[in-house]
Design an enzyme around this catalytic site. Structure first.
Site, PDB file in Angstrom:
ATOM      1  N   LYS A  64      -8.941 -10.691  -7.246  1.00  0.00           N
ATOM      2  CA  LYS A  64      -7.555 -10.374  -7.589  1.00  0.00           C
ATOM      3  C   LYS A  64      -6.676 -11.201  -6.663  1.00  0.00           C
ATOM      4  O   LYS A  64      -6.635 -10.966  -5.457  1.00  0.00           O
ATOM      5  CB  LYS A  64      -7.269  -8.882  -7.433  1.00  0.00           C
ATOM      6  CG  LYS A  64      -5.868  -8.526  -7.876  1.00  0.00           C
ATOM      7  CD  LYS A  64      -5.670  -7.034  -7.944  1.00  0.00           C
ATOM      8  CE  LYS A  64      -4.382  -6.667  -8.663  1.00  0.00           C
ATOM      9  NZ  LYS A  64      -3.172  -7.123  -7.979  1.00  0.00           N
ATOM     10  N   CYS A  98       2.064  -8.954  38.567  1.00  0.00           N
ATOM     11  CA  CYS A  98       0.851  -8.661  37.797  1.00  0.00           C
ATOM     12  C   CYS A  98       0.550  -7.157  37.913  1.00  0.00           C
ATOM     13  O   CYS A  98       0.437  -6.635  39.031  1.00  0.00           O
ATOM     14  CB  CYS A  98      -0.320  -9.478  38.353  1.00  0.00           C
ATOM     15  SG  CYS A  98      -1.900  -9.010  37.620  1.00  0.00           S
ATOM     16  N   GLU A 156     -13.735 -11.196 -11.258  1.00  0.00           N
ATOM     17  CA  GLU A 156     -13.136 -12.285 -10.468  1.00  0.00           C
ATOM     18  C   GLU A 156     -12.262 -11.692  -9.373  1.00  0.00           C
ATOM     19  O   GLU A 156     -11.958 -10.501  -9.403  1.00  0.00           O
ATOM     20  CB  GLU A 156     -12.343 -13.243 -11.364  1.00  0.00           C
ATOM     21  CG  GLU A 156     -11.153 -12.628 -12.037  1.00  0.00           C
ATOM     22  CD  GLU A 156     -10.446 -13.612 -12.978  1.00  0.00           C
ATOM     23  OE1 GLU A 156     -10.500 -14.823 -12.742  1.00  0.00           O
ATOM     24  OE2 GLU A 156      -9.817 -13.138 -13.940  1.00  0.00           O
ATOM     25  N   ALA A 165       0.836  -1.208   0.000  1.00  0.00           N
ATOM     26  CA  ALA A 165       0.000   0.000   0.000  1.00  0.00           C
ATOM     27  C   ALA A 165       0.867   1.253   0.000  1.00  0.00           C
ATOM     28  O   ALA A 165       0.521   2.252  -0.622  1.00  0.00           O
ATOM     29  CB  ALA A 165      -0.915   0.003   1.208  1.00  0.00           C
ATOM     30  N   LYS A 170     -13.144  -6.960 -15.928  1.00  0.00           N
ATOM     31  CA  LYS A 170     -12.664  -6.944 -17.316  1.00  0.00           C
ATOM     32  C   LYS A 170     -13.857  -6.829 -18.248  1.00  0.00           C
ATOM     33  O   LYS A 170     -14.845  -7.570 -18.068  1.00  0.00           O
ATOM     34  CB  LYS A 170     -11.910  -8.242 -17.629  1.00  0.00           C
ATOM     35  CG  LYS A 170     -10.701  -8.467 -16.769  1.00  0.00           C
ATOM     36  CD  LYS A 170     -10.107  -9.851 -16.938  1.00  0.00           C
ATOM     37  CE  LYS A 170      -9.097 -10.101 -15.836  1.00  0.00           C
ATOM     38  NZ  LYS A 170      -8.564 -11.455 -15.803  1.00  0.00           N
ATOM     39  N   GLU A 189      -1.601 -16.760 -11.729  1.00  0.00           N
ATOM     40  CA  GLU A 189      -0.900 -16.335 -10.522  1.00  0.00           C
ATOM     41  C   GLU A 189      -0.486 -17.557  -9.706  1.00  0.00           C
ATOM     42  O   GLU A 189      -1.286 -18.473  -9.504  1.00  0.00           O
ATOM     43  CB  GLU A 189      -1.895 -15.472  -9.721  1.00  0.00           C
ATOM     44  CG  GLU A 189      -1.262 -14.536  -8.769  1.00  0.00           C
ATOM     45  CD  GLU A 189      -0.933 -13.150  -9.345  1.00  0.00           C
ATOM     46  OE1 GLU A 189      -0.949 -12.961 -10.580  1.00  0.00           O
ATOM     47  OE2 GLU A 189      -0.640 -12.270  -8.531  1.00  0.00           O
ATOM     48  N   ARG A 206       7.043 -12.770 -14.353  1.00  0.00           N
ATOM     49  CA  ARG A 206       6.764 -11.562 -15.121  1.00  0.00           C
ATOM     50  C   ARG A 206       8.030 -10.733 -15.393  1.00  0.00           C
ATOM     51  O   ARG A 206       8.152 -10.127 -16.453  1.00  0.00           O
ATOM     52  CB  ARG A 206       5.757 -10.735 -14.331  1.00  0.00           C
ATOM     53  CG  ARG A 206       5.403  -9.459 -14.976  1.00  0.00           C
ATOM     54  CD  ARG A 206       4.183  -8.887 -14.263  1.00  0.00           C
ATOM     55  NE  ARG A 206       4.085  -7.490 -14.528  1.00  0.00           N
ATOM     56  CZ  ARG A 206       3.820  -6.567 -13.628  1.00  0.00           C
ATOM     57  NH1 ARG A 206       3.650  -6.926 -12.364  1.00  0.00           N
ATOM     58  NH2 ARG A 206       3.716  -5.324 -13.951  1.00  0.00           N
ATOM     59  N   CYS A 220      -0.389 -14.604  36.126  1.00  0.00           N
ATOM     60  CA  CYS A 220      -0.505 -13.991  37.429  1.00  0.00           C
ATOM     61  C   CYS A 220      -0.824 -15.109  38.437  1.00  0.00           C
ATOM     62  O   CYS A 220      -1.655 -15.972  38.161  1.00  0.00           O
ATOM     63  CB  CYS A 220      -1.629 -12.956  37.390  1.00  0.00           C
ATOM     64  SG  CYS A 220      -2.248 -12.506  38.999  1.00  0.00           S
ATOM     65  N   LEU A 274      -2.216  -3.857 -14.104  1.00  0.00           N
ATOM     66  CA  LEU A 274      -3.582  -3.319 -14.093  1.00  0.00           C
ATOM     67  C   LEU A 274      -3.577  -1.978 -13.391  1.00  0.00           C
ATOM     68  O   LEU A 274      -2.834  -1.790 -12.428  1.00  0.00           O
ATOM     69  CB  LEU A 274      -4.520  -4.259 -13.316  1.00  0.00           C
ATOM     70  CG  LEU A 274      -4.879  -5.600 -13.940  1.00  0.00           C
ATOM     71  CD1 LEU A 274      -5.620  -6.469 -12.926  1.00  0.00           C
ATOM     72  CD2 LEU A 274      -5.726  -5.416 -15.190  1.00  0.00           C
TER      73      LEU A 274
HETATM   74  S1  IVH Z   1      -5.627  -9.811 -15.463  1.00  0.00           S
HETATM   75  C1  IVH Z   1      -3.064  -6.921 -18.495  1.00  0.00           C
HETATM   76  N1  IVH Z   1      -6.741 -10.986 -13.432  1.00  0.00           N
HETATM   77  O1  IVH Z   1      -2.484  -8.400 -10.918  1.00  0.00           O
HETATM   78  C2  IVH Z   1      -2.924  -7.628 -17.207  1.00  0.00           C
HETATM   79  N2  IVH Z   1      -4.565 -10.092 -13.149  1.00  0.00           N
HETATM   80  O2  IVH Z   1      -1.802  -5.561 -11.154  1.00  0.00           O
HETATM   81  C3  IVH Z   1      -4.042  -8.597 -17.056  1.00  0.00           C
HETATM   82  N3  IVH Z   1      -3.645 -10.454 -10.908  1.00  0.00           N
HETATM   83  O3  IVH Z   1       0.176  -8.747 -13.150  1.00  0.00           O
HETATM   84  C4  IVH Z   1      -4.042  -9.183 -15.741  1.00  0.00           C
HETATM   85  N4  IVH Z   1      -5.353 -11.545 -10.091  1.00  0.00           N
HETATM   86  O4  IVH Z   1      -0.429 -10.789 -11.785  1.00  0.00           O
HETATM   87  C5  IVH Z   1      -5.646 -10.353 -13.873  1.00  0.00           C
HETATM   88  N5  IVH Z   1      -7.846 -12.094 -11.715  1.00  0.00           N
HETATM   89  C6  IVH Z   1      -6.768 -11.451 -12.164  1.00  0.00           C
HETATM   90  C7  IVH Z   1      -5.649 -11.218 -11.370  1.00  0.00           C
HETATM   91  C8  IVH Z   1      -4.565 -10.531 -11.886  1.00  0.00           C
HETATM   92  C9  IVH Z   1      -4.142 -11.074  -9.836  1.00  0.00           C
HETATM   93  C10 IVH Z   1      -2.341  -9.787 -10.951  1.00  0.00           C
HETATM   94  C11 IVH Z   1      -1.556 -10.092 -12.188  1.00  0.00           C
HETATM   95  C12 IVH Z   1      -1.155  -8.776 -12.762  1.00  0.00           C
HETATM   96  C13 IVH Z   1      -1.401  -7.844 -11.628  1.00  0.00           C
HETATM   97  C14 IVH Z   1      -1.762  -6.492 -12.160  1.00  0.00           C
END
Ligand code: IVH
Length: 436
Positions: free
Chosen positions: A117, A415, A115, A36, A297, A179, A138, A433, A85
């Site tokens: 993340k 205590c 879906e 974060a 998406k 992932e 990656r 205690c 993303l």
């Molecule tokens: S789609 C063009 N779907 O998040 C990239 N990514 O911040 C399309 N990630 O590098 C990625 N869950 O490793 C996609 N359900 C999901 C994901 C996901 C985790 C990760 C992925 C990506 C990163 C981007």
């Protein structure tokens, strides 16, 4: 327009800081700040560059995808880059995303494939004539590390494709993206083992998965149970994969026996996106793996193509992040709480910090052994974690930030409530205690 010197400096410093954290995170698997905090720095730079576009340099971290791969693994050039993303943290940002999508497409409402993340590491798996041949991390998005041998030990990754193939024979080439994760239960077991061996514990399942995938000895990776979840396709030159919808691609991957999120869904419009987000947040703690948000998406692939990409991310997708569960703060003091059963629990008094969606001022340190193992001292900068309804805890100390002014904690011999003697029985971690 003339850019003030202090703004130039600020951008320069932000770039250097982000690059350093990129290196720590991507190349060394040893992040020193929570995700974060990294996101915040990145956004700060993005905003600065948006306000003063002349500041953008080709080597700015905002203008590339990741960081340099580790030297030790052979390199693999991705057929298509592994992008990132854009993040949304608030409803207004999701609204803005949907509005831009609708405007570009000239439609009133958009269908999305949604879906979780997954909070792990992105990999690309290459199948030639149906056989798993290479797997890469990656890396910087264009060039990754060849971790094929390690990925072969991940049992949820199919070593060859079976089922679901329309033509009967496997495609000459198929790249699947997803992932690599460590399940929460496997993470707990691993840390238990680390404790028994008196070795360093991992901060969270993501770090444990990263450390395990980057082992140069595949035997080590095999002992660290990892898992995989697919979320897309990297390359499909023969056109075997469905061409119409993202959701059909996911069904196709499932039919090839790739693990995909059961929680995926197809929804219409921005209100449904928000509803899905709330629903997934509600089940977050019960999922067997860590997630850090939801991903939306555009479902129609022709619409995806029309939307295209901007530098490091697609315009047709967004990651809607949950509030971070980890944050950095300072230990102001260590108090002792006495429970109903007479147990003395050391509790860190913290400089207030926003974590897991609330402001936290205290975190448990469990017992004396925990304090010693984590080497927590008063005045330390620490990583605090608050997940769901669980009591916030200090997960690690940022040793590199330690000054000469820290003070160690000593468990009181009496205590603090009734003044009776406090003792620690042999073989027990807790101090009790003896009164009442
Ligand atoms: S789609 C063009 N779907 O998040 C990239 N990514 O911040 C399309 N990630 O590098 C990625 N869950 O490793 C996609 N359900 C999901 C994901 C996901 C985790 C990760 C992925 C990506 C990163 C981007």
């Amino acid at each position: 327009m003339n850019i003030p010197d202090h703004i130039r400096h600020q951008a320069h410093n932000l770039r250097n800081t982000i690059e350093l954290h990129n290196y720590q995170y991507y190349a060394l698997d040893a992040p020193v700040i929570p995700d974060a905090e990294y996101d915040r720095l990145f956004r700060e730079l993005q905003e600065l560059e948006q306000r003063y576009p002349q500041l953008i340099t080709p080597d700015s971290p905002t203008q590339r995808i990741g960081a340099a791969p580790l030297k030790e693994f052979p390199k693999i050039v991705h057929r298509t880059p592994m992008l990132s993303l854009n993040n949304a943290f608030e409803a207004a940002e999701v609204d803005a995303f949907d509005r831009r999508v609708r405007q570009t497409l000239g439609v009133d409402s958009v269908e999305y494939m949604v879906e979780p993340k997954f909070d792990g590491l992105a990999v690309s798996l290459r199948y030639e004539n149906g056989i798993f041949t290479t797997g890469a991390t990656r890396g910087d998005g264009y060039i990754g590390e060849d971790v094929t041998l390690n990925l072969r030990t991940v049992k949820s990754i199919p070593l060859h494709l079976h089922g679901g193939l329309s033509s009967g024979s496997p495609p000459a080439l198929l790249e699947v993206r997803g992932e690599v994760l460590m399940l929460k239960a496997d993470f707990e077991k691993l840390n238990q083992q680390q404790r028994e061996k008196n070795e360093r514990e991992f901060i969270n399942p993501r770090n444990a998965a990263a450390g395990s995938l980057r082992q140069l000895d595949p035997g080590m990776t095999a002992n660290r149970r990892l898992t995989f979840l697919a979320y897309g396709i990297g390359a499909d030159p023969d056109g075997n994969v469905p061409h119409d919808k993202q959701s059909r691609i996911m069904d196709y991957l499932a039919s090839l026996r790739f693990p995909v999120a059961r929680e995926r869904s197809v929804v219409n419009g921005v209100a449904a996106l928000m509803e899905y987000h709330r629903e997934i947040e509600g089940m977050r703690e019960c999922l067997p793996y860590d997630i850090d948000g939801t991903v939306y998406k555009v479902n129609d692939l022709a619409q995806q193509e029309k939307l295209g990409f901007v530098s490091r991310a697609p315009r047709f997708a967004v990651a809607h992040k949950f509030p971070a569960q980890e944050a950095i703060t300072e230990v102001l003091g260590i108090n002792v709480q006495v429970g109903r059963t007479g147990t003395l629990t050391p509790v860190a008094r913290l400089k207030p910090v926003f974590v897991g969606g609330v402001t936290v001022t205290n975190a448990t340190l469990h017992n004396e052994d925990e304090i010693r193992r984590k080497d927590v001292m008063i005045g330390d900068s620490v990583i605090v974690r608050r997940a769901g309804d669980v009591i916030p805890e200090v997960v690690a100390v940022q040793k590199e930030k330690r000054s000469g002014h820290v003070k160690s904690f000593v468990m009181p011999g009496h205590c603090p409530v009734c003044g009776a003697k406090a003792v620690r029985l042999p073989g027990e971690a807790v101090t009790r205690c003896t009164g009442g």
